[in-house]
Design an enzyme around this catalytic site. Structure first.
Site: not given
Ligand code: A2P
Length: 341
Positions: A133, A247
């Protein structure tokens, strides 16, 4: 495509945080699904999941047959992928695997469709890997800048949300919050080495002899592979923060040529999959809570280093469950379908 319009798509790990989003992405992006098959561990077999207007019953992966499946989207952990992805591929499915199990295999393309779609031309094992990710969102922002000015070094610090550790990661953070306020017991430590509530942990995945973590080295090796820059100098510090979803990353890039912040903004504004959010005087910059549940990679705080004119700094935020996982996997399936693979 099979004779009746649409594809047979299997989601493996369908009950998990990413698997649920894979199903949601197939639905929201209108991927032509003729039949959806949902698979998970025997614990979940028989459970019903909703898809489009109907329901799908979860199958036990260990006894599932992939014959007739066009695309199998896996997100059920590395060991599950190691065992079952080759089986699914042997039964005729093209596997798009979200785990780290196959990413560094020379015969497995590692793909972010906005960055290296050409890698999908050769799929010798019938398996395609979805990158980590943190890597996906970073390379989406790096690509247009590298094309313009040639980068030679990247230093990144990440601020990674609890959902990167799956639904159990979210649950552990919530229980840590309750324990902090003395509303519940300390949870058993399954996902994080220390309580994550009101804490930042410079520790994701296991430590290696070098002192880096495995997560940090994924960012190094995967960036080199996706961008076809095997000698690119990359260093990462990966940090878990008490954010549920999305994130954030502080990225510093050294280029061969000078690149102004304005030129970088212009390039990023036109880059596929990227949204610019960069008006710091008005407190406008990417935020995890705003990025959560959205598709783009959000970029802001773009600035030229005050002492090194060939160095830029960026702030990059994306939903780790969507662009960092489920969305990227579905985009790979879309690219394959468009190419009749
Ligand atoms: P289950 O819900 O039956 O345990 P998350 O990353 O959110 O924890 O989700 C992990 C996903 O992977 C879940 O759907 C989980 O199914 C699935 N899974 C975990 N281990 C296995 C296994 N050995 N076989 C099949 N699916 C698995």
């Amino acid at each position: 495509m099979s004779e009746q319009a649409g594809y047979v798509v299997a989601v493996v790990g369908a009950t998990g945080a990413v698997g649920q989003e894979m199903i949601a992405m197939l639905e929201s992006r209108g991927f032509p699904v003729k039949t959806l098959r949902a698979m998970a561990s025997p614990r979940s077999a028989g459970k019903k999941l909703s898809f489009n207007e109907g329901e799908v019953e979860v199958e036990d992966l260990s006894t599932a047959d992939f014959t007739g499946v066009d695309y199998a989207l896996f997100s059920a952990g590395g060991s599950t992928s190691l065992e079952y992805a080759p089986k699914a591929a042997a039964q005729g499915a093209i596997v798009i695997d979200n785990s780290s199990a196959w990413r560094m295999d020379d015969e497995v393309p590692l793909v972010v469709p906005e960055v290296n779609p050409e890698a999908l031309k050769d799929i010798p094992k019938g398996i395609i890997a979805n990158p980590n990710c943190s890597t996906i969102q970073m390379v989406a922002a790096l690509k247009p800048l590298h094309d313009a000015a040639g980068m030679n070094r990247v230093v990144v610090s990440t601020y990674q949300s609890a959902s990167g550790a799956g639904q159990k990661g979210i649950d552990e953070l919530m229980q840590d919050m309750d324990a902090y306020y003395q509303r519940g017991p300390e949870p058993e430590r399954k996902k994080f080495a220390h309580p994550l509530a009101f804490e930042v942990l410079p520790h994701i995945d296991v430590f290696l002899d070098s002192g880096y973590t495995k997560e940090e080295m994924k960012m190094v090796y995967e960036t080199q592979k996706i961008m076809s820059l095997p000698d690119l100098n990359v260093s990462a510090t990966c940090v878990r923060v008490p954010v549920v979803r999305a994130h954030s990353e502080a990225v510093t890039i050294d280029f061969d040529e000078e690149l102004s912040a304005d030129k970088a903004r212009e390039l990023l504004e036109q880059a596929p999959g990227v949204e610019l959010l960069d008006v710091p005087q008005e407190n406008v910059y990417p935020l995890a809570r705003q990025a959560a549940s959205t598709e783009p990679v959000w970029v802001g705080r773009i600035r030229q280093d005050t002492q090194r004119p060939k160095t830029l700094h960026l702030w990059v935020v994306a939903d780790n469950l969507l662009k960092g996982a489920a969305l990227n996997a579905v985009q790979i399936a879309e690219a394959l379908a468009a190419a009749n693979v």
